[in-house]
Write a protein that holds these residues in place. Structure first.
Motif, PDB file in Angstrom:
ATOM      1  N   PHE A  69       0.866  -1.173   0.000  1.00 59.04           N
ATOM      2  CA  PHE A  69       0.000   0.000   0.000  1.00 59.04           C
ATOM      3  C   PHE A  69       0.900   1.219   0.000  1.00 59.04           C
ATOM      4  CE2 PHE A  69      -2.830   3.132   2.099  1.00 59.04           C
ATOM      5  CZ  PHE A  69      -3.891   3.059   1.220  1.00 59.04           C
ATOM      6  N   TYR A  70       0.906   1.960  -1.103  1.00 57.44           N
ATOM      7  CA  TYR A  70       1.847   3.054  -1.314  1.00 57.44           C
ATOM      8  C   TYR A  70       1.337   4.404  -0.808  1.00 57.44           C
ATOM      9  CZ  TYR A  70       4.330  -0.252  -4.287  1.00 57.44           C
ATOM     10  OH  TYR A  70       5.014  -1.342  -4.746  1.00 57.44           O
ATOM     11  N   SER A  71       0.077   4.504  -0.447  1.00 66.02           N
ATOM     12  CA  SER A  71      -0.506   5.771   0.015  1.00 66.02           C
ATOM     13  C   SER A  71      -0.500   5.837   1.532  1.00 66.02           C
ATOM     14  CB  SER A  71      -1.949   5.894  -0.488  1.00 66.02           C
ATOM     15  OG  SER A  71      -1.974   6.005  -1.877  1.00 66.02           O
ATOM     16  N   ASN A  72      -1.054   6.914   2.043  1.00 67.42           N
ATOM     17  CA  ASN A  72      -1.281   6.996   3.478  1.00 67.42           C
ATOM     18  C   ASN A  72      -2.784   7.002   3.728  1.00 67.42           C
ATOM     19  OD1 ASN A  72      -1.841   9.578   2.577  1.00 67.42           O
ATOM     20  ND2 ASN A  72      -1.036  10.578   4.384  1.00 67.42           N
ATOM     21  N   ILE A  73      -3.155   6.750   4.962  1.00 72.54           N
ATOM     22  CA  ILE A  73      -4.561   6.747   5.362  1.00 72.54           C
ATOM     23  C   ILE A  73      -4.729   7.887   6.354  1.00 72.54           C
ATOM     24  CG2 ILE A  73      -6.416   5.433   6.464  1.00 72.54           C
ATOM     25  CD1 ILE A  73      -4.827   2.862   5.602  1.00 72.54           C
ATOM     26  N   GLU A  74      -5.439   8.917   5.908  1.00 68.37           N
ATOM     27  CA  GLU A  74      -5.637  10.101   6.750  1.00 68.37           C
ATOM     28  C   GLU A  74      -6.364   9.706   8.032  1.00 68.37           C
ATOM     29  OE1 GLU A  74      -8.314  13.937   6.032  1.00 68.37           O
ATOM     30  OE2 GLU A  74      -6.636  13.801   4.607  1.00 68.37           O
ATOM     31  N   GLY A  75      -5.814  10.122   9.175  1.00 70.23           N
ATOM     32  CA  GLY A  75      -6.436   9.843  10.468  1.00 70.23           C
ATOM     33  C   GLY A  75      -5.967   8.545  11.105  1.00 70.23           C
ATOM     34  N   PHE A  76      -5.094   7.794  10.430  1.00 70.97           N
ATOM     35  CA  PHE A  76      -4.600   6.514  10.949  1.00 70.97           C
ATOM     36  C   PHE A  76      -3.117   6.627  11.255  1.00 70.97           C
ATOM     37  CE2 PHE A  76      -2.600   2.335   9.863  1.00 70.97           C
ATOM     38  CZ  PHE A  76      -3.033   1.640  10.977  1.00 70.97           C
ATOM     39  N   THR A  77      -2.743   6.209  12.463  1.00 66.82           N
ATOM     40  CA  THR A  77      -1.338   6.153  12.849  1.00 66.82           C
ATOM     41  C   THR A  77      -0.960   4.695  13.058  1.00 66.82           C
ATOM     42  OG1 THR A  77      -1.530   8.312  13.934  1.00 66.82           O
ATOM     43  CG2 THR A  77       0.384   6.953  14.509  1.00 66.82           C
ATOM     44  N   TYR A  78      -0.059   4.222  12.202  1.00 70.89           N
ATOM     45  CA  TYR A  78       0.385   2.832  12.258  1.00 70.89           C
ATOM     46  C   TYR A  78       1.387   2.631  13.381  1.00 70.89           C
ATOM     47  CZ  TYR A  78       2.806  -1.429  10.917  1.00 70.89           C
ATOM     48  OH  TYR A  78       3.377  -2.672  10.922  1.00 70.89           O
ATOM     49  N   GLU A  79       1.251   1.515  14.102  1.00 72.07           N
ATOM     50  CA  GLU A  79       2.191   1.134  15.144  1.00 72.07           C
ATOM     51  C   GLU A  79       2.665  -0.285  14.848  1.00 72.07           C
ATOM     52  OE1 GLU A  79       2.296   0.648  20.010  1.00 72.07           O
ATOM     53  OE2 GLU A  79       0.575   1.616  19.079  1.00 72.07           O
ATOM     54  N   PRO A  80       3.966  -0.488  14.576  1.00 75.83           N
ATOM     55  CA  PRO A  80       4.477  -1.823  14.254  1.00 75.83           C
ATOM     56  C   PRO A  80       4.149  -2.826  15.361  1.00 75.83           C
ATOM     57  CG  PRO A  80       6.186  -0.166  13.925  1.00 75.83           C
ATOM     58  CD  PRO A  80       5.037   0.517  14.597  1.00 75.83           C
TER      59      PRO A  80
END
Length: 116
Positions: A69-80
């Motif tokens: 997935f090459y885009s970002n998701i507005e409002g989402f913060t990814y945590e490994p």
């Protein structure tokens, strides 16, 4: 005269039916048509878009294979280390940049966040 009236009374309803069956239903712009469910993997991977970067791994169904997935998701913060199930709203971008996505992704709801 009676024949022409009889023909007219048969032709008009048939024409109306034909016209109505050719009409397309109006687009429903409700958010449910523009919503998707994304499953986000617990780790990112190296990938190359415009430049080398880290990509989220996503799939829309449990049975699908992971994809970059090459885009970002507005409002989402990814945590490994966590796998996510997200409801995402998608919107077409009218004049996207040449090196950017033509779709804007916005977080609607985080359904789950599971430690992996």
């Amino acid at each position: 005269m009676k024949n022409s009236i009889r023909s007219f009374s048969i032709i008009v309803p048939i024409a109306v039916i034909l016209i109505l069956t050719q009409c397309k239903p109006m687009q429903n712009n409700s958010s449910s048509e523009d919503e998707k469910t994304f499953i986000i993997a617990s780790q990112t991977v190296d990938c190359t878009g415009v430049a080398p970067m880290k990509c989220l791994q996503i799939k829309e169904k449990e049975s699908d294979s992971w994809g970059n997935f090459y885009s970002n998701i507005e409002g989402f913060t990814y945590e490994p280390g966590f796998e996510y199930v997200l409801k995402i709203k998608t919107e077409k971008i009218q004049n996207p940049p040449m090196d950017g996505s033509s779709i804007k992704y916005t977080l609607v709801k985080q359904v789950s966040k599971t430690k992996k």
